[in-house]
Design a protein around this motif. Structure first.
Motif, PDB file in Angstrom:
ATOM      1  N   GLU A   1       0.832  -1.050   0.039  1.00  0.00           N
ATOM      2  CA  GLU A   1      -0.004  -0.144  -0.088  1.00  0.00           C
ATOM      3  C   GLU A   1       0.712   1.419  -0.001  1.00  0.00           C
ATOM      4  OE1 GLU A   1      -3.379  -0.350   0.131  1.00  0.00           O
ATOM      5  OE2 GLU A   1      -2.951  -2.504  -0.182  1.00  0.00           O
ATOM      6  N   LYS A   2       2.139   1.254  -0.016  1.00  0.00           N
ATOM      7  CA  LYS A   2       3.087   2.316   0.352  1.00  0.00           C
ATOM      8  C   LYS A   2       3.000   3.140  -1.031  1.00  0.00           C
ATOM      9  CE  LYS A   2       6.899   4.305   1.709  1.00  0.00           C
ATOM     10  NZ  LYS A   2       6.571   5.353   2.572  1.00  0.00           N
ATOM     11  N   ILE A   3       2.728   4.405  -0.909  1.00  0.00           N
ATOM     12  CA  ILE A   3       2.668   5.068  -2.286  1.00  0.00           C
ATOM     13  C   ILE A   3       3.853   5.789  -2.427  1.00  0.00           C
ATOM     14  CG2 ILE A   3       1.303   7.161  -3.058  1.00  0.00           C
ATOM     15  CD1 ILE A   3      -0.906   6.270  -1.545  1.00  0.00           C
ATOM     16  N   VAL A   4       4.286   5.777  -3.904  1.00  0.00           N
ATOM     17  CA  VAL A   4       5.511   6.361  -3.835  1.00  0.00           C
ATOM     18  C   VAL A   4       4.948   7.735  -4.887  1.00  0.00           C
ATOM     19  CG1 VAL A   4       7.853   6.265  -5.460  1.00  0.00           C
ATOM     20  CG2 VAL A   4       6.918   3.989  -4.309  1.00  0.00           C
ATOM     21  N   PRO A   5       5.737   8.891  -4.262  1.00  0.00           N
ATOM     22  CA  PRO A   5       5.158   9.994  -4.757  1.00  0.00           C
ATOM     23  C   PRO A   5       5.391  10.030  -6.174  1.00  0.00           C
ATOM     24  CG  PRO A   5       6.558  10.453  -2.777  1.00  0.00           C
ATOM     25  CD  PRO A   5       6.774   9.080  -3.162  1.00  0.00           C
ATOM     26  N   ALA A   6       4.712  10.780  -6.879  1.00  0.00           N
ATOM     27  CA  ALA A   6       4.826  10.793  -8.578  1.00  0.00           C
ATOM     28  C   ALA A   6       5.805  11.459  -8.863  1.00  0.00           C
ATOM     29  CB  ALA A   6       3.451  11.089  -9.033  1.00  0.00           C
ATOM     30  N   HIS A   7       6.266  12.356  -8.398  1.00  0.00           N
ATOM     31  CA  HIS A   7       7.342  13.345  -8.738  1.00  0.00           C
ATOM     32  C   HIS A   7       8.920  12.768  -8.445  1.00  0.00           C
ATOM     33  CE1 HIS A   7       7.343  14.359  -4.379  1.00  0.00           C
ATOM     34  NE2 HIS A   7       8.612  14.627  -4.494  1.00  0.00           N
ATOM     35  N   LEU A   8       9.131  11.618  -8.110  1.00  0.00           N
ATOM     36  CA  LEU A   8      10.129  10.943  -8.079  1.00  0.00           C
ATOM     37  C   LEU A   8      10.498  10.465  -9.498  1.00  0.00           C
ATOM     38  CD1 LEU A   8      10.464   9.051  -4.646  1.00  0.00           C
ATOM     39  CD2 LEU A   8      10.796  11.267  -5.079  1.00  0.00           C
ATOM     40  N   GLY A   9      11.822  10.893  -9.604  1.00  0.00           N
ATOM     41  CA  GLY A   9      12.469  10.156 -11.149  1.00  0.00           C
ATOM     42  C   GLY A   9      13.766   9.578 -11.108  1.00  0.00           C
ATOM     43  N   PHE A  10      14.535   9.786 -11.865  1.00  0.00           N
ATOM     44  CA  PHE A  10      15.881   9.120 -12.238  1.00  0.00           C
ATOM     45  C   PHE A  10      16.770   9.600 -10.926  1.00  0.00           C
ATOM     46  CE2 PHE A  10      19.905   9.397 -14.218  1.00  0.00           C
ATOM     47  CZ  PHE A  10      20.265   8.051 -14.450  1.00  0.00           C
ATOM     48  N   TRP A  11      16.682  10.746 -11.022  1.00  0.00           N
ATOM     49  CA  TRP A  11      17.678  11.520  -9.959  1.00  0.00           C
ATOM     50  C   TRP A  11      17.414  11.103  -8.404  1.00  0.00           C
ATOM     51  CZ3 TRP A  11      21.857  12.459 -12.649  1.00  0.00           C
ATOM     52  CH2 TRP A  11      21.883  12.857 -13.950  1.00  0.00           C
ATOM     53  N   SER A  12      16.214  10.725  -8.291  1.00  0.00           N
ATOM     54  CA  SER A  12      15.887  10.341  -7.139  1.00  0.00           C
ATOM     55  C   SER A  12      16.239   9.065  -6.292  1.00  0.00           C
ATOM     56  CB  SER A  12      14.290  10.314  -6.643  1.00  0.00           C
ATOM     57  OG  SER A  12      13.767  11.567  -7.154  1.00  0.00           O
ATOM     58  N   CYS A  13      16.915   8.258  -7.421  1.00  0.00           N
ATOM     59  CA  CYS A  13      17.256   6.906  -7.204  1.00  0.00           C
ATOM     60  C   CYS A  13      18.578   6.676  -6.628  1.00  0.00           C
ATOM     61  CB  CYS A  13      17.253   6.129  -8.514  1.00  0.00           C
ATOM     62  SG  CYS A  13      15.578   5.949  -8.952  1.00  0.00           S
ATOM     63  N   PHE A  14      19.606   7.937  -6.502  1.00  0.00           N
ATOM     64  CA  PHE A  14      20.972   7.541  -6.491  1.00  0.00           C
ATOM     65  C   PHE A  14      21.186   7.216  -4.786  1.00  0.00           C
ATOM     66  CE2 PHE A  14      21.377   8.911 -10.537  1.00  0.00           C
ATOM     67  CZ  PHE A  14      22.194   8.215 -11.128  1.00  0.00           C
ATOM     68  N   GLY A  15      20.537   7.669  -3.908  1.00  0.00           N
ATOM     69  CA  GLY A  15      20.548   7.244  -2.671  1.00  0.00           C
ATOM     70  C   GLY A  15      20.491   5.612  -2.522  1.00  0.00           C
ATOM     71  N   GLY A  16      19.265   5.150  -3.103  1.00  0.00           N
ATOM     72  CA  GLY A  16      18.864   3.839  -2.969  1.00  0.00           C
ATOM     73  C   GLY A  16      20.020   3.031  -3.647  1.00  0.00           C
ATOM     74  N   ILE A  17      20.566   3.441  -4.903  1.00  0.00           N
ATOM     75  CA  ILE A  17      21.574   2.938  -5.499  1.00  0.00           C
ATOM     76  C   ILE A  17      23.135   2.866  -4.753  1.00  0.00           C
ATOM     77  CG2 ILE A  17      23.225   2.888  -7.637  1.00  0.00           C
ATOM     78  CD1 ILE A  17      21.036   4.408  -9.180  1.00  0.00           C
ATOM     79  N   SER A  18      23.180   3.993  -4.063  1.00  0.00           N
ATOM     80  CA  SER A  18      24.425   3.796  -3.132  1.00  0.00           C
ATOM     81  C   SER A  18      24.390   3.049  -2.084  1.00  0.00           C
ATOM     82  CB  SER A  18      24.610   5.262  -2.315  1.00  0.00           C
ATOM     83  OG  SER A  18      24.570   6.567  -3.350  1.00  0.00           O
ATOM     84  N   PHE A  19      23.127   2.753  -1.526  1.00  0.00           N
ATOM     85  CA  PHE A  19      22.707   1.653  -0.537  1.00  0.00           C
ATOM     86  C   PHE A  19      23.036   0.175  -1.010  1.00  0.00           C
ATOM     87  CE2 PHE A  19      19.419  -0.969   1.723  1.00  0.00           C
ATOM     88  CZ  PHE A  19      20.096  -1.025   2.814  1.00  0.00           C
ATOM     89  N   PHE A  20      22.615   0.089  -2.185  1.00  0.00           N
ATOM     90  CA  PHE A  20      22.736  -0.944  -2.971  1.00  0.00           C
ATOM     91  C   PHE A  20      24.091  -1.439  -3.184  1.00  0.00           C
ATOM     92  CE2 PHE A  20      23.768  -3.358  -6.970  1.00  0.00           C
ATOM     93  CZ  PHE A  20      23.468  -4.187  -6.713  1.00  0.00           C
TER      94      PHE A  20
END
Lengths: 153, 233
Positions: free
Chosen positions: B41-60
């Motif tokens: 049910e987690k809603i991901v905000p619609a304005h998130l895009g490519f540049w919002s992914c880099f924190g997660g990529i760093s974590f990965f």
């Protein structure tokens, strides 16, 4: 397709079925793609043994004084050479047949004693007492000038 | 609890054993609520895009570094006699050793790149502003920890490059007035770079910094969950 797909019940719609199939396929492929290299990486490799081709080992006689035992590594495993008297040269595996400890040579008693559970073997490896079920495996020995040569039996 | 079908997001689970196992966990820990709220049910905000992914990529990449690092430790020996020989063995003899070490060394460079991109994104979007200032500080801590990991890991192959990089890296803080010489002494574990230096860099690289970094990453993520994703600019 109608709007029912948004209800997203995998396995009940064509799209759900193919998605499941697709995910299972690519999931398995990537899992294997990780598991194979990591398994190969971690699998122990006995580099020392392969390639050398030497199935015998030479030990200088001077290293094995009469009455004493000399522990060596032969084919990647422990071995012991012992000369109880001038005539006899014996090589055997010092790995206790009970639970795998390395037996100690007792010079005075002329027997091997396992420090773990007190198994006793005579100089030829036969069980004298204690829990070991079998005698110690022996190697073939021969004398060559000033060397003892041991090889697998 | 006797239900015939377990509804988890879009999935309908009918396997009796799976339902009973899940119900047992749910009765004790309320797992269904967490899974529903935080995953399906987690809603991901619609304005998130490519540049919002880099924190997660760093974590990965951090996870990947931890795993490849553990694999490297299987063969690596941190002594000045064996360090380079074991690294050469990993590269040339161990099957897929080149892949593991390559992933680890490229991953370390890449991780700093993705962290920089993540920081630029956070900066230009103004996401560091209240109430998220504290998470910016935690993020800077993570950047410094990552640089510490890079610095200590660089010495471990014990090559000329590694050795002289560490000479320079430990000489730099020595320029600080009053305390500099002591910092150099502590970093090197003596006056010169040798076995003691390698051992302490190894200990810091494989144990101290990874554990601290993992904990601080937890703090970073907890703050994001508490504050929610920042709104659009």
């Amino acid at each position: 397709m109608t709007k029912e797909t948004s209800a997203g019940t995998p396995n009940e719609t064509r799209r759900g079925f193919f998605l499941t199939l697709l995910f299972s396929f690519f999931g398995s492929v990537s899992a294997l793609g990780f598991a194979y290299p990591m398994g190969m990486y971690l699998w122990p490799r006995e580099r020392v043994l392969k390639g050398t081709g030497a199935r015998t080992m030479k030990i200088p006689l001077s290293d094995v004084p009469i009455g004493e035992a000399r522990f060596v590594r032969f084919l990647g495993k422990p071995a012991v050479v012992v000369r109880p008297n001038e005539q006899l040269t014996i090589a055997l595996s010092p790995v206790c047949t009970h639970l795998g400890c390395i037996v100690k040579w007792r010079e005075k008693e002329k027997e091997f004693l396992c420090p773990c559970h007190g198994g006793r073997f005579d100089v030829k490896g036969a069980v004298l007492g204690g829990p070991p079920p079998y005698p110690l495996p022996t190697f073939i020995t021969s004398l060559e000038a000033d060397y003892v040569v041991i090889k697998e039996a | 609890m006797d239900i015939e079908t377990l509804h988890l997001g879009p999935f309908k689970i009918k396997n009796k054993i799976a339902i009973r196992l899940f119900s047992a966990l749910d009765d004790r820990l309320g797992v269904k609520e967490i899974v529903d709220d935080e995953v399906f049910e987690k809603i991901v905000p619609a304005h998130l895009g490519f540049w919002s992914c880099f924190g997660g990529i760093s974590f990965f990449l951090f996870i990947s570094q931890a795993l490849t690092g553990m694999l490297l430790m299987v063969y690596y020996q941190p002594t000045i006699e064996d360090a380079h020989a074991t690294v050469a063995m990993i590269m040339n003899e161990v099957p897929f050793g080149w892949l593991v070490r390559g992933s680890h060394s490229w991953g370390s460079n890449l991780m700093l790149v993705t962290i920089m991109i993540h920081m630029v994104k956070i900066y230009v979007s103004g996401i560091y502003k209240p109430p998220r200032e504290l998470n910016w500080v935690v993020g800077i801590t993570l950047l410094l920890l990552t640089m510490g990991l890079s610095f200590t890991g660089y010495l471990l192959p014990w090559t000329q490059l590694a050795y002289w990089a560490t000479v320079v890296g430990t000489e730099t803080p020595a320029a600080l007035p009053y305390v500099g010489e002591y910092i150099r002494y502590i970093m090197r574990g003596g006056e010169e770079i040798g076995q003691v230096t390698l051992t302490r860099f190894f200990a810091i690289h494989v144990m101290l910094l990874p554990v601290i970094t993992a904990s601080v990453i937890g703090l970073h993520l907890v703050q994001i969950r508490r504050q929610g994703i920042a709104g659009p600019m």
